[in-house]
Write an enzyme that holds these catalytic residues in place. Structure first.
Site, PDB file in Angstrom:
ATOM      1  CD  GLU A  58     118.244 -35.166  18.048  1.00  9.51           C
ATOM      2  OE1 GLU A  58     119.164 -35.315  17.239  1.00  9.51           O
ATOM      3  OE2 GLU A  58     117.240 -35.900  18.074  1.00  9.51           O
ATOM      4  CG  ASP A  66     112.412 -34.276  14.069  1.00  8.63           C
ATOM      5  OD1 ASP A  66     112.464 -35.494  14.169  1.00  8.63           O
ATOM      6  OD2 ASP A  66     113.377 -33.530  14.322  1.00  8.63           O
TER       7      ASP A  66
END
Ligand code: FRU
Length: 519
Positions: A216, A39
């Site tokens: 998430e 990420d």
């Protein structure tokens, strides 16, 4: 959610010399110097110095996930990157620096910055084998080095599934607001704070029918409507990344449009919308600090937990995963429903090279040999005019081919049913036979052709392909692909179009964002 790999000692925080020349290494996209990235984290723009900061989930010791640090890179334009030393590391074994965000605390609400108005605070999850807590660290040198707050954690609810804080300033209430995932509960929590140290739980959001096994990386973003970049015409959009269990398989992101009053997000839609119609756009994060009057900007992770640890860039070139292109976004109504639009940030202007193609066709093929483009990265635009809106017919297809191996990535639009598809099955270094979840094709239905025009544009960059549909970019498809040899030829073909329909095709070479900055 991911499987932790064997613990390896944190590497010393050094900037990495890296080789960006491999034939799979994207040139218009960010990818880590070596080893594994997931990420994007802590995205913030330092307006004073004109620097965009990109941190990212980084395993500096292996080409698979685990041993999470915050890697760091900087850029003047989001296309030319300089790798920086690692910004955040665990203090003890099995303490990992998970995803989070960063803000400039210009009014020193935190008290960390008595003598400056450009202090940076990072807000992130610390993951251990039994717990996930929220922590902060401050930087007095513009985001290059951080000191962890001595009274961390700032939020601990005793949960192992509580992560990925995204913090924004809410001017109307004079508070910082955090969106955070209660991952297993499929709930997004909102917390507020006057000072980034003391946090109060404000509300929880979920909605019946939202997909996913874990939530998430939530992002709450104020997005301007229809390109009118003003506070008054913005709506709040809550982006939620889910893994596994995304509608297209593995990991994926969707959004819900509504309002936010400082404590509660109120959805105004019955159903979520997919952020991307293909499989490789996850955990996108939005920049903080973008100047007032400019559209919000995101960067996503161009991969999927389904197969990210298996893709061939690891063994062949020593790195895994790139980001998406930086994208500017607005909100528009498509067939009566809200859609977030996607456009490459500043139209790729700082890397846009020579125009290679500018042709019109009604039928047949247009070919472009772009083997002389040293980056092997190309931007293209296909615009249709004069479409019969009552009974549109015909097809416009594109094919990026390797002149040496015949491998290809292709796609196209069928006008009569609005079906748009892309397919990576023709590239052979990694295929669905290597991983059953590495599905070959993705598709979507484009909105009706309203005024008789339609367009799609995109970028192909060695192993990342991105396409934006409609003149407003109201849909995007992001697909990684792994050919054994560079794709270096583009063919656009038109077939069966109504005789008033014409297609214009343009393409540009892109300059590498790495040449000037990287050894
Ligand atoms: C999403 C994610 C986050 C977590 C990070 C760990 O891809 O699983 O929830 O913070 O990756 O690397």
């Amino acid at each position: 959610m991911l499987v932790q790999s064997i613990l390896l000692p944190a590497l010393a925080a050094v900037a990495h010399a890296a080789d960006y020349s491999g034939h799979l290494r994207p040139q218009a996209h960010f990818s880590p110097p070596t080893n594994f990235m997931n990420d994007p984290n802590g995205l913030f723009y330092d307006d004073k110095r004109g620097v965009y900061h990109l941190y990212y989930q980084y395993n500096p010791s292996e080409t698979v996930a685990g041993n999470q640090h915050w890697g760091h890179a900087t850029s003047p334009d989001l296309y030319h990157w300089t790798n920086q030393p690692i910004a955040l590391s665990g203090d003890k074994p099995e303490e990992y620096m998970f995803s989070g965000s960063a803000v400039i605390d210009s009014n020193n609400t935190s008290g960390f910055f008595p003598d400056q108005d450009d202090g940076v605070v990072a807000i992130f999850t610390v993951d251990t084998p039994t717990l996930e807590t929220q922590n902060i660290a401050y930087s007095r040198d513009g985001g290059y080095t951080f000191t962890k707050y001595e009274n961390n954690p700032v939020i601990d609810i005793g949960s192992k599934q509580f992560r990925d804080p995204q913090v924004t300033w809410h001017a109307d209430t004079g508070n910082w607001v955090m969106a955070i995932a209660y991952a297993d509960d499929l709930v997004i929590g909102f917390y507020t704070s006057p000072n980034l140290r003391d946090w109060t739980h404000a509300s929880n959001f979920t909605q019946e029918g939202l997909p996913g096994v874990q939530f998430e990386c939530p992002n709450l973003v104020k997005v301007p409507v229809d390109g009118v970049i003003s506070k008054e015409t913005s709506k709040y959009v809550l982006f939620i990344s889910v893994n596994p269990g995304a509608p297209l398989g593995g990991s994926g992101t969707f959004y819900v449009v509504g309002e936010f009053n400082g404590t509660h997000f109120i959805s105004e839609v019955a159903q979520e919308t997919l952020f991307d119609f293909s499989k490789d756009n996850y955990a996108a994060q939005w920049y903080s600090g973008i100047p007032e009057g400019e559209p919000p900007v995101s960067v996503g992770w161009a991969s999927n937990w389904d197969y990210t640890e298996e893709v061939p860039t690891g063994p062949l070139e020593g790195w895994r995963s790139a980001t998406t292109l930086p994208r500017a976004h607005t909100l528009t109504k498509v067939n009566g429903s809200w859609a977030v639009t996607h456009r490459p940030f500043k139209g790729l202007s700082s890397i846009k090279g020579e125009q290679l193609l500018n042709k019109h066709l009604k039928a047949g093929d247009v070919n472009l040999d772009f083997s002389s483009v040293s980056s092997n990265a190309v931007a293209f635009d296909v615009s249709l005019a004069g479409i019969d809106t009552v009974s549109p017919v015909g097809e416009v297809n594109f094919n990026f081919t390797s002149s040496s191996t015949g491998e290809h990535l292709d796609g196209g639009l069928s006008l009569h049913d609005g079906y748009f598809w892309i397919n990576r099955a023709g590239t052979h270094l990694f295929t669905v036979a290597d991983d059953g979840n590495y599905t070959s094709s993705s598709s979507t239905i484009v909105p009706s052709f309203g005024n008789g025009t339609f367009g799609f544009s995109g970028v192909i960059d060695r192993s990342v392909f991105e396409v934006f549909l409609g003149h407003d970019g109201s849909q995007s498809g992001t697909m990684t692909f792994f050919p054994t040899a560079p794709l270096d030829t583009l063919t656009i073909s038109a077939e069966g179009l109504n005789n008033r329909t014409s297609v214009s095709v343009t393409a540009w070479g892109l300059e590498s964002g790495w040449n000037s900055t990287q050894a």
